[in-house]
Design a protein around this motif. Structure first.
Motif, PDB file in Angstrom:
ATOM      1  N   SER A 257       0.807  -1.219   0.000  1.00 25.11           N
ATOM      2  CA  SER A 257       0.000   0.000   0.000  1.00 25.11           C
ATOM      3  C   SER A 257       0.844   1.275   0.000  1.00 25.11           C
ATOM      4  O   SER A 257       0.336   2.356  -0.297  1.00 25.11           O
ATOM      5  N   GLY A 258       2.124   1.149   0.328  1.00 22.34           N
ATOM      6  CA  GLY A 258       2.983   2.328   0.377  1.00 22.34           C
ATOM      7  C   GLY A 258       3.697   2.633  -0.920  1.00 22.34           C
ATOM      8  O   GLY A 258       4.471   3.592  -0.985  1.00 22.34           O
ATOM      9  N   ALA A 259       3.429   1.860  -1.987  1.00 22.33           N
ATOM     10  CA  ALA A 259       4.198   2.005  -3.225  1.00 22.33           C
ATOM     11  C   ALA A 259       4.055   3.397  -3.847  1.00 22.33           C
ATOM     12  O   ALA A 259       5.042   4.006  -4.256  1.00 22.33           O
ATOM     13  N   ASP A 260       2.841   3.902  -3.917  1.00 21.39           N
ATOM     14  CA  ASP A 260       2.625   5.207  -4.558  1.00 21.39           C
ATOM     15  C   ASP A 260       3.331   6.325  -3.793  1.00 21.39           C
ATOM     16  O   ASP A 260       4.015   7.173  -4.390  1.00 21.39           O
ATOM     17  N   ALA A 261       3.166   6.324  -2.470  1.00 21.61           N
ATOM     18  CA  ALA A 261       3.776   7.379  -1.658  1.00 21.61           C
ATOM     19  C   ALA A 261       5.293   7.280  -1.699  1.00 21.61           C
ATOM     20  O   ALA A 261       5.997   8.299  -1.755  1.00 21.61           O
ATOM     21  N   TRP A 262       5.797   6.051  -1.657  1.00 25.11           N
ATOM     22  CA  TRP A 262       7.252   5.883  -1.709  1.00 25.11           C
ATOM     23  C   TRP A 262       7.801   6.416  -3.032  1.00 25.11           C
ATOM     24  O   TRP A 262       8.768   7.176  -3.058  1.00 25.11           O
ATOM     25  N   ALA A 263       7.187   6.030  -4.149  1.00 28.59           N
ATOM     26  CA  ALA A 263       7.681   6.460  -5.459  1.00 28.59           C
ATOM     27  C   ALA A 263       7.610   7.973  -5.612  1.00 28.59           C
ATOM     28  O   ALA A 263       8.491   8.588  -6.231  1.00 28.59           O
ATOM     29  N   ALA A 264       6.580   8.582  -5.016  1.00 27.28           N
ATOM     30  CA  ALA A 264       6.401  10.033  -5.160  1.00 27.28           C
ATOM     31  C   ALA A 264       7.496  10.834  -4.474  1.00 27.28           C
ATOM     32  O   ALA A 264       7.778  11.969  -4.854  1.00 27.28           O
ATOM     33  N   GLN A 265       8.129  10.240  -3.441  1.00 26.42           N
ATOM     34  CA  GLN A 265       9.189  10.987  -2.754  1.00 26.42           C
ATOM     35  C   GLN A 265      10.595  10.538  -3.162  1.00 26.42           C
ATOM     36  O   GLN A 265      11.579  11.177  -2.791  1.00 26.42           O
ATOM     37  N   ALA A 266      10.705   9.471  -3.936  1.00 25.51           N
ATOM     38  CA  ALA A 266      12.017   8.996  -4.400  1.00 25.51           C
ATOM     39  C   ALA A 266      12.328   9.681  -5.730  1.00 25.51           C
ATOM     40  O   ALA A 266      12.294   9.076  -6.810  1.00 25.51           O
ATOM     41  N   LEU A 267      12.636  10.972  -5.661  1.00 27.53           N
ATOM     42  CA  LEU A 267      12.701  11.815  -6.850  1.00 27.53           C
ATOM     43  C   LEU A 267      14.107  11.996  -7.410  1.00 27.53           C
ATOM     44  O   LEU A 267      14.286  12.718  -8.393  1.00 27.53           O
ATOM     45  N   SER A 268      15.087  11.364  -6.792  1.00 23.05           N
ATOM     46  CA  SER A 268      16.464  11.476  -7.274  1.00 23.05           C
ATOM     47  C   SER A 268      16.859  10.220  -8.039  1.00 23.05           C
ATOM     48  O   SER A 268      16.230   9.160  -7.902  1.00 23.05           O
ATOM     49  N   VAL A 269      17.902  10.343  -8.854  1.00 20.54           N
ATOM     50  CA  VAL A 269      18.486   9.127  -9.414  1.00 20.54           C
ATOM     51  C   VAL A 269      19.188   8.381  -8.288  1.00 20.54           C
ATOM     52  O   VAL A 269      19.522   8.957  -7.249  1.00 20.54           O
ATOM     53  N   ALA A 270      19.415   7.110  -8.478  1.00 23.33           N
ATOM     54  CA  ALA A 270      20.079   6.301  -7.458  1.00 23.33           C
ATOM     55  C   ALA A 270      21.545   6.689  -7.324  1.00 23.33           C
ATOM     56  O   ALA A 270      22.174   7.097  -8.306  1.00 23.33           O
ATOM     57  N   PRO A 271      22.111   6.567  -6.125  1.00 14.45           N
ATOM     58  CA  PRO A 271      23.567   6.668  -6.008  1.00 14.45           C
ATOM     59  C   PRO A 271      24.212   5.517  -6.777  1.00 14.45           C
ATOM     60  O   PRO A 271      23.551   4.536  -7.139  1.00 14.45           O
ATOM     61  N   THR A 272      25.495   5.625  -7.011  1.00 15.78           N
ATOM     62  CA  THR A 272      26.199   4.579  -7.758  1.00 15.78           C
ATOM     63  C   THR A 272      26.119   3.238  -7.029  1.00 15.78           C
ATOM     64  O   THR A 272      26.475   3.139  -5.845  1.00 15.78           O
TER      65      THR A 272
END
Length: 317
Positions: free
Chosen positions: A203-218
């Motif tokens: 159930s947290g997938a949408d909220a998590w994706a909405a705040q993960a707005l950066s590219v990943a670190p290496t």
């Protein structure tokens, strides 16, 4: 029109080879010393000629097909400054780099591609090896360019800078231009992993994706001699924590419907592969830590694709 042919040494899990394949190159031979990496390549491309062998032991005379190729490519183990690691480990990585360059003597490809750390391009720590490479390539009639690419500029959801050497025989060099970015904006982690995070009904997938707005670190594969699978050093883990990810370990599966919608989550090996922009159907041999290390050490296929297209354009009649 016939495809261009290449030999790929230190092929690993196949990231660079996959990119070159997409750019129109056919592999004649892929070489790696690790059994699991070779198993990964064979699982996904049964028709590829994969040889399990250390580059330092490779004798081209025993592989006659390697003589008629357009490109020699190498995604080598990352060299490190002798000031930061054990001398023996540094020397092994430098020996592999030297061996890849010396292989051009016997294979005589029209082009050579080496991918490694950004510091190899201009750091004073690597001046000696750059001078060795310069002398060898000029002796063989190659001209070359060093440059740095960031995988994020090619649609990979990761801040991953790569040092690149491209050498071409004299007649082709002036036609070569390093690849330019293929995307106007970087792909954030949330966009890249949203579908997989929601796959089991978390159930947290949408909220998590909405705040993960950066590219990943290496992503860092780490050493085969130390530790388990995690997402990198302390600074990297802090960057992941700001995106709601526990970078200290990997999960066996994505969050499910009973998992906390607001808590820290862990990534899976399959999600790490998505962050390297491997095709979703690409499989990795071995247990979790071994699979993650193959992914972390790989070159993202879209970068190999861009480099392959740039080289192919220079080699075109």
């Amino acid at each position: 029109m016939s495809k261009l042919r290449f030999v790929d040494v230190c092929a690993g899990a196949g990231g660079l080879a996959l990119g070159l394949e997409a750019a129109g190159f056919d592999p004649v031979l892929l070489l790696d010393r690790k059994a699991l990496a070779c198993e990964t390549l064979r699982m996904n491309r049964p028709t590829w000629n994969v040889q399990e062998m250390d580059l330092l032991d490779f004798v081209p005379d025993e592989h006659q097909l390697t003589y008629d190729v357009d490109l020699l490519s190498a995604g080598l183990p990352r060299v490190k400054s002798s000031a930061t690691v054990a001398r023996a480990e540094t020397e092994e990585e430098l020996r592999l780099l030297e061996a890849a360059v010396l292989l051009a003597h016997s294979i005589q490809p029209r082009a050579l591609l080496i991918e490694n750390v950004p510091g190899l391009v201009d750091s004073p720590s690597f001046e000696t090896i750059r001078e060795f490479i310069r002398k060898e390539l000029e002796h063989l009639g190659y001209r070359f360019r060093w440059f740095v690419l960031n995988a994020a500029d090619f649609g990979v959801p990761q801040d991953r800078k790569q040092g690149v050497l491209v050498a071409l025989k004299e007649p082709y060099f002036d036609a070569f231009h390093p690849p330019t970015p293929t995307v106007d904006s970087h792909v954030p982690v949330g966009s890249a992993l949203h579908r997989s995070m929601a796959a089991r009904g978390w159930s947290g997938a949408d909220a998590w994706a909405a705040q993960a707005l950066s590219v990943a670190p290496t992503l860092v594969g780490g050493s085969d001699k130390r530790g388990g699978a995690d997402l990198g050093p302390t600074g990297t883990k802090k960057a992941w924590a700001r995106m709601g990810v526990n970078g200290g370990a990997l999960a066996d599966e994505v969050p499910g419907p009973d998992d906390d919608a607001t808590g820290m989550i862990k990534l899976t090996v399959e999600q790490a592969a998505l962050l390297q922009a491997f095709p979703p159907k690409w499989e990795f041999a071995g247990k979790k830590t071994a699979r993650y290390r193959q992914i972390g050490h790989a070159s993202p296929p879209p970068v190999g694709n861009a480099l392959g297209r740039a080289i192919a354009a220079a080699l075109a009649p």
